[in-house]
Write a protein that holds these residues in place. Structure first.
Motif, PDB file in Angstrom:
ATOM      1  N   ASP A  19      39.428  45.156  70.937  1.00  0.00           N
ATOM      2  CA  ASP A  19      39.989  44.750  69.545  1.00  0.00           C
ATOM      3  C   ASP A  19      39.900  45.676  68.662  1.00  0.00           C
ATOM      4  O   ASP A  19      39.255  46.777  68.990  1.00  0.00           O
ATOM      5  CB  ASP A  19      39.258  43.545  68.886  1.00  0.00           C
ATOM      6  N   ARG A  20      40.572  45.826  67.629  1.00  0.00           N
ATOM      7  CA  ARG A  20      40.315  46.740  66.477  1.00  0.00           C
ATOM      8  C   ARG A  20      40.182  45.969  65.068  1.00  0.00           C
ATOM      9  O   ARG A  20      40.836  44.961  64.782  1.00  0.00           O
ATOM     10  CB  ARG A  20      41.555  47.645  66.485  1.00  0.00           C
ATOM     11  N   ARG A  21      39.095  46.408  64.222  1.00  0.00           N
ATOM     12  CA  ARG A  21      38.905  45.651  63.026  1.00  0.00           C
ATOM     13  C   ARG A  21      38.346  46.772  62.130  1.00  0.00           C
ATOM     14  O   ARG A  21      37.868  47.730  62.208  1.00  0.00           O
ATOM     15  CB  ARG A  21      37.936  44.553  63.251  1.00  0.00           C
ATOM     16  N   PRO A  22      38.575  46.436  60.838  1.00  0.00           N
ATOM     17  CA  PRO A  22      37.977  47.236  59.823  1.00  0.00           C
ATOM     18  C   PRO A  22      36.573  47.222  59.814  1.00  0.00           C
ATOM     19  O   PRO A  22      35.880  46.233  60.331  1.00  0.00           O
ATOM     20  CB  PRO A  22      38.369  46.528  58.392  1.00  0.00           C
ATOM     21  N   ARG A  23      35.949  48.372  59.580  1.00  0.00           N
ATOM     22  CA  ARG A  23      34.406  48.538  59.711  1.00  0.00           C
ATOM     23  C   ARG A  23      33.556  47.302  58.953  1.00  0.00           C
ATOM     24  O   ARG A  23      32.516  46.965  59.503  1.00  0.00           O
ATOM     25  CB  ARG A  23      34.384  49.927  59.135  1.00  0.00           C
ATOM     26  N   GLY A  24      34.169  47.164  57.715  1.00  0.00           N
ATOM     27  CA  GLY A  24      33.337  46.123  57.141  1.00  0.00           C
ATOM     28  C   GLY A  24      33.348  44.977  57.609  1.00  0.00           C
ATOM     29  O   GLY A  24      32.370  44.099  57.498  1.00  0.00           O
ATOM     30  N   GLU A  25      34.338  44.431  58.153  1.00  0.00           N
ATOM     31  CA  GLU A  25      34.697  43.362  58.976  1.00  0.00           C
ATOM     32  C   GLU A  25      33.872  43.191  60.044  1.00  0.00           C
ATOM     33  O   GLU A  25      33.082  42.161  60.620  1.00  0.00           O
ATOM     34  CB  GLU A  25      36.062  43.025  59.144  1.00  0.00           C
ATOM     35  N   ALA A  26      33.671  44.529  61.162  1.00  0.00           N
ATOM     36  CA  ALA A  26      33.129  44.339  62.178  1.00  0.00           C
ATOM     37  C   ALA A  26      31.583  44.374  61.791  1.00  0.00           C
ATOM     38  O   ALA A  26      30.855  43.464  62.509  1.00  0.00           O
ATOM     39  CB  ALA A  26      33.276  45.927  62.672  1.00  0.00           C
ATOM     40  N   TYR A  27      30.978  44.906  60.725  1.00  0.00           N
ATOM     41  CA  TYR A  27      29.668  44.764  60.278  1.00  0.00           C
ATOM     42  C   TYR A  27      29.315  43.288  60.002  1.00  0.00           C
ATOM     43  O   TYR A  27      28.474  42.733  60.385  1.00  0.00           O
ATOM     44  CB  TYR A  27      29.073  45.789  59.186  1.00  0.00           C
ATOM     45  N   ALA A  28      29.975  42.578  59.393  1.00  0.00           N
ATOM     46  CA  ALA A  28      29.927  41.482  58.739  1.00  0.00           C
ATOM     47  C   ALA A  28      29.784  40.634  59.751  1.00  0.00           C
ATOM     48  O   ALA A  28      29.129  39.441  59.537  1.00  0.00           O
ATOM     49  CB  ALA A  28      30.807  40.963  57.551  1.00  0.00           C
ATOM     50  N   LEU A  29      30.467  40.592  60.926  1.00  0.00           N
ATOM     51  CA  LEU A  29      30.709  39.757  61.858  1.00  0.00           C
ATOM     52  C   LEU A  29      29.966  40.228  63.208  1.00  0.00           C
ATOM     53  O   LEU A  29      29.740  39.398  63.991  1.00  0.00           O
ATOM     54  CB  LEU A  29      32.126  39.498  62.346  1.00  0.00           C
ATOM     55  N   GLY A  30      29.162  41.313  62.707  1.00  0.00           N
ATOM     56  CA  GLY A  30      28.390  41.597  63.905  1.00  0.00           C
ATOM     57  C   GLY A  30      29.171  42.088  65.319  1.00  0.00           C
ATOM     58  O   GLY A  30      28.712  41.726  66.403  1.00  0.00           O
ATOM     59  N   LEU A  31      30.280  42.584  65.113  1.00  0.00           N
ATOM     60  CA  LEU A  31      31.004  42.989  66.432  1.00  0.00           C
ATOM     61  C   LEU A  31      30.731  44.369  66.831  1.00  0.00           C
ATOM     62  O   LEU A  31      30.411  45.173  66.187  1.00  0.00           O
ATOM     63  CB  LEU A  31      32.693  43.219  65.836  1.00  0.00           C
ATOM     64  N   ARG A  32      30.680  44.294  68.060  1.00  0.00           N
ATOM     65  CA  ARG A  32      30.114  45.662  68.675  1.00  0.00           C
ATOM     66  C   ARG A  32      31.287  46.553  68.545  1.00  0.00           C
ATOM     67  O   ARG A  32      32.330  46.218  69.032  1.00  0.00           O
ATOM     68  CB  ARG A  32      29.806  45.314  70.191  1.00  0.00           C
ATOM     69  N   HIS A  33      30.700  47.957  68.385  1.00  0.00           N
ATOM     70  CA  HIS A  33      31.545  48.937  68.272  1.00  0.00           C
ATOM     71  C   HIS A  33      30.951  50.206  68.891  1.00  0.00           C
ATOM     72  O   HIS A  33      29.738  50.246  69.756  1.00  0.00           O
ATOM     73  CB  HIS A  33      31.946  49.198  66.882  1.00  0.00           C
ATOM     74  N   ARG A  34      31.238  51.491  68.465  1.00  0.00           N
ATOM     75  CA  ARG A  34      30.960  52.617  68.828  1.00  0.00           C
ATOM     76  C   ARG A  34      30.153  53.596  67.960  1.00  0.00           C
ATOM     77  O   ARG A  34      30.957  53.629  66.848  1.00  0.00           O
ATOM     78  CB  ARG A  34      32.116  53.609  69.731  1.00  0.00           C
ATOM     79  N   CYS A  35      29.238  54.294  68.291  1.00  0.00           N
ATOM     80  CA  CYS A  35      28.772  55.149  67.263  1.00  0.00           C
ATOM     81  C   CYS A  35      28.097  56.423  67.987  1.00  0.00           C
ATOM     82  O   CYS A  35      27.873  56.474  69.189  1.00  0.00           O
ATOM     83  CB  CYS A  35      27.483  54.614  66.759  1.00  0.00           C
TER      84      CYS A  35
END
Length: 171
Positions: A19-35
């Motif tokens: 999926d793709r989501r805004p950063r703030g939403e990814a953080y708020a929902l605890g969605l796994r992303h890349r760093c």
């Protein structure tokens, strides 16, 4: 652009984009992303250490022994490593950071991201972004080790640092 509006790739447990989501939403929902985590050293081999500003979305005001950040949607880990290192150190013309390894960071409380660890030598004078970095210095690794128990460090950076020490011993 507001950092919370930056679009991120959301990934699964195997680092595949789902999926793709805004950063703030990814953080708020605890969605796994890349760093990316880049350990920067000066010509004397000292580590770049900094204290994050109080306005950071994640881990404000904590110390870190890496520069780095999120990988944008469609961006490669390598591209993000160079971009983040140059942005946070305030330099241009930095060599491509060397990829070392990748691991899945998970704090067990809803914060999880794939973490690519790099290293780079910075021979240029640094001018860190004032929006990102409150304090900085190049410190000998022995001093960083002494401060591990005294300063409050970002937990994902500590996890990366521990893995990096083990990685170097295993080389």
């Amino acid at each position: 652009m507001n950092p919370a509006d930056e679009i991120l790739d959301i990934v699964d447990a195997h680092d595949r984009v789902v999926d793709r989501r805004p950063r703030g939403e990814a953080y708020a929902l605890g969605l796994r992303h890349r760093c990316v985590f880049i350990q920067a050293r000066d010509t004397a081999g000292r580590l770049f250490v900094h204290r994050r500003t109080a306005t950071k979305l994640v881990f404000p005001s904590l110390y870190d022994m890496f520069v780095g950040g999120v990988v944008g949607a469609g961006e490669s880990y390598d591209g993000a490593a160079l971009r983040e290192a140059e942005e946070e150190l305030g330099v241009t013309g930095l060599a491509q950071p060397e990829f070392l390894f990748k691991f899945l960071y998970d704090d067990g409380a809803g914060r999880s991201w794939w973490s690519a660890v790099y290293e780079v030598r910075c021979e240029l004078p640094v001018r860190p972004q004032v929006e990102e970095v409150q304090w900085h210095a190049f410190l000998p690794e022995e001093e960083v080790e002494q401060r591990l128990g005294a300063w409050e460090w970002v937990p994902d950076g500590l996890a990366a640092y521990e893995r990096l020490r083990a990685f170097r011993v295993g080389r």
